[in-house]
Motif scaffolding. Structure first.
Motif, PDB file in Angstrom:
ATOM      1  N   VAL A  26       0.807  -1.087   0.082  1.00  0.00           N
ATOM      2  CA  VAL A  26       0.070   0.136  -0.012  1.00  0.00           C
ATOM      3  C   VAL A  26       0.929   1.194  -0.033  1.00  0.00           C
ATOM      4  CG1 VAL A  26      -1.950   1.217   1.053  1.00  0.00           C
ATOM      5  CG2 VAL A  26      -1.801  -1.438   1.373  1.00  0.00           C
ATOM      6  N   PHE A  27       0.672   1.934  -1.114  1.00  0.00           N
ATOM      7  CA  PHE A  27       1.379   3.286  -1.129  1.00  0.00           C
ATOM      8  C   PHE A  27       0.887   4.307  -0.185  1.00  0.00           C
ATOM      9  CE2 PHE A  27       2.889   1.330  -4.792  1.00  0.00           C
ATOM     10  CZ  PHE A  27       3.680   1.977  -5.115  1.00  0.00           C
ATOM     11  N   THR A  28       1.630   5.033   0.493  1.00  0.00           N
ATOM     12  CA  THR A  28       1.105   6.111   1.568  1.00  0.00           C
ATOM     13  C   THR A  28       0.735   7.595   0.953  1.00  0.00           C
ATOM     14  OG1 THR A  28       2.889   5.173   2.824  1.00  0.00           O
ATOM     15  CG2 THR A  28       1.923   7.190   3.899  1.00  0.00           C
ATOM     16  N   PRO A  29      -0.277   8.095   1.179  1.00  0.00           N
ATOM     17  CA  PRO A  29      -0.723   9.603   0.943  1.00  0.00           C
ATOM     18  C   PRO A  29       0.202  10.419   1.516  1.00  0.00           C
ATOM     19  CG  PRO A  29      -2.628   8.124   1.397  1.00  0.00           C
ATOM     20  CD  PRO A  29      -1.814   7.291   1.879  1.00  0.00           C
ATOM     21  N   PRO A  30       0.418  11.530   0.893  1.00  0.00           N
ATOM     22  CA  PRO A  30       1.220  12.454   1.410  1.00  0.00           C
ATOM     23  C   PRO A  30       0.756  13.118   2.743  1.00  0.00           C
ATOM     24  CG  PRO A  30       1.223  13.021  -0.831  1.00  0.00           C
ATOM     25  CD  PRO A  30       0.108  11.809  -0.609  1.00  0.00           C
ATOM     26  N   GLU A  31      -0.541  13.240   2.876  1.00  0.00           N
ATOM     27  CA  GLU A  31      -1.280  13.811   4.001  1.00  0.00           C
ATOM     28  C   GLU A  31      -1.003  12.957   5.156  1.00  0.00           C
ATOM     29  OE1 GLU A  31      -5.917  14.892   5.614  1.00  0.00           O
ATOM     30  OE2 GLU A  31      -5.497  14.173   3.785  1.00  0.00           O
TER      31      GLU A  31
END
Length: 517
Positions: A26-31
């Motif tokens: 899972v990729f991490t959103p910047p927020e």
């Protein structure tokens, strides 16, 4: 009009878009990355000697957001922007990518170029460092008896040609990080891969995020923070030792708990939710726990483990209820868990109906004869009965001759209170496949009925939620539920009174758990 629409729907941060693409790694959103970074002492970003490592780079978002803070925080100490960027990228930020593709993506988002030695890089690394400080090397698993000795991956699944990704992650495959980067890291941060197929039945997978955390701790950083699935609180294949270590580690300073993973990763379902934590090497004490539900945040300050327990209880109010229930009782002898069978109560696998001969057993019948035993199982997704003679060579028979309750081994989603099983009250000579667990024995149909009604109380289902984090409903989830006198039927009101629950505790149960017919 068109320009207004464009501004309202266009997301200029490509990493926010990428964060919605994968359901595996899972990729991490910047927020979210910034919320995790916010847990760190912010003076770290004003220190030119602070070093950061992301050992599981996917999009490079952690290093990119840290770089932004360092560029601002070091402004007074290194006024020249070009020299400041050179210092930050060459001496403070380091990463290990999980695949070749994510190495390129990470370098592009951190250095503004896939090729850090090129003229287009924000800082031009020397030609002998073409990867900059975000490294990737394709390596192989080390197989023994069909499994990787480092990560437990299945050889049949991941022993692949060069055209396919092997998912042999450098950080947990005997990589000497200190020799590679020749330094000690103050902060280790990231979102590790969560699991790998271990070759078992029904898409069986082994958690590996714990291996990243354990490896990071070996590097002895000042701070460690990662976002991982929350199932380690109570269960997870091969996670017992990891859980015991984590919940007893008083250096875990902050824990943010999300029962609904989509609040962190939009559109991604992770059973049991996710959490992120801050581990502080120089701290020893209670943990600040933030429980997130929508826009509501419940904060508490407590140790991760209750005295004498082996799991983390995520609901604060359940702790006080659990203490009252077991204040004067012996949990080892009086737990409902003691009358729940283990898997395969009669030794029959879930696919037994398809081909008994596969397990060295004779054929079964679809129509009963006088005196036959009756077996409950699944044909596809449909519950059906099959029949065998009384002298059939069952692997196990000791639970056969009493009244009992069959409960599906997978029930609900793992959300709090989502335990609404469709049970079957079974007579003597009834048995089941491993699709079900068995509760009992009971001496009469009346006792079995009363126990079945108890299963449906909100009180029972609240205590189930202490350990139930996903679909699984093995005997372990019943650990904190007390056995009652089943010669009578029980209501929630009677149970609340028996255990002296406060009005606040009653309202908590009533508000969190729906009625069940």
């Amino acid at each position: 009009m068109e320009n207004s629409l464009f501004k309202s729907v266009y997301n200029p941060d490509v990493l926010s878009c990428i964060a919605n693409l994968s359901n595996d790694e899972v990729f991490t959103p910047p927020e979210l990355a910034n919320k995790i970074i916010d847990m760190l002492p912010q003076e770290l970003f004003e220190n030119p000697d602070t070093t950061f490592l992301d050992p599981c780079c996917k999009s490079g978002v952690f290093l990119r957001e840290i770089a932004k803070r360092l560029i601002k925080g070091l402004e007074k100490q290194i006024p020249d922007l070009e020299k400041r960027i050179e210092h930050i990228f060459s001496k403070q930020l380091f990463g290990i990518a999980i695949t070749e593709l994510t190495s390129l993506l990470s370098r592009r988002s951190v250095y503004c170029s896939k090729f850090p030695s090129s003229e287009f890089s924000a800082y031009q690394f020397p030609e002998d460092k073409p990867q900059g400080n975000i490294i990737y090397q394709r390596i192989k698993h080390t197989w023994k008896d069909g499994k990787c000795i480092y990560c437990g991956a299945s050889q049949s699944e991941y022993d692949r040609g060069v055209e396919l990704e092997t998912h042999a992650y450098q950080f947990i495959h005997n990589l000497d990080v200190n020799k590679v980067f020749n330094m000690k890291f103050d902060v280790i941060i990231g979102n590790p891969p969560y699991q790998l197929s271990d070759g078992g039945a029904q898409a069986s997978a082994k958690p590996i995020y714990n291996l990243f955390i354990e490896q990071a701790m070996k590097l002895n950083p000042r701070y460690l923070t990662m976002i991982i699935p929350a199932r380690w609180y109570t269960g997870g294949k091969g996670l017992d030792a990891f859980r015991d270590k984590m919940i007893n580690d008083k250096r875990v300073r902050v824990l943010h708990d999300y029962a609904d993973a989509s609040e962190c990763f939009s559109g991604v379902e992770i059973k049991g939710g996710v959490c992120y934590f801050l581990w502080d090497k120089q701290y020893s004490g209670e943990c600040e726990i933030y429980k997130h539900k929508g826009n509501e945040i419940e904060k508490s300050q407590r140790f991760l483990v209750e005295k004498g327990e082996t799991i983390f209880i995520r609901e604060n109010k359940l702790i006080s209820i659990m203490r009252k229930v077991w204040a004067n009782n012996n949990i080892e002898k009086e737990s409902f868990e003691t009358i729940v069978s283990s898997m395969k109560p009669y030794g029959l696998r879930g696919d037994f109906f398809k081909d008994p001969s596969k397990y060295g057993l004779p054929p079964i019948k679809e129509v009963a004869s006088d005196g036959d035993l009756r077996i409950l199982g699944l044909d596809g997704l449909k519950r059906v009965y099959r029949y065998i003679p009384q002298d059939y060579p069952l692997p196990k028979r000791d639970l056969l001759n009493d009244y009992k309750i069959f409960i599906p081994r997978n029930v609900g989603s793992g959300e709090f209170g989502d335990f609404t099983p469709t049970t079957v009250i079974a007579s003597p000579k009834d048995l089941c496949t491993e699709t079900f667990v068995q509760v009992g024995p009971f001496h009469s149909m009346n006792e079995a009925n009363n126990a079945d009604n108890y299963l449906r109380t909100k009180f029972f289902r609240a205590l189930i939620s202490i350990r139930k984090q996903d679909q699984g409903a093995s005997k372990a989830i019943y650990h904190f539920v007390p056995i009652q006198d089943f010669s009578k039927s029980w209501t929630d009101k009677e149970l609340y009174e028996k255990y002296n629950l406060t009005q606040e505790e009653i309202e908590f149960i009533e508000s969190m758990i729906t009625s069940m017919e």
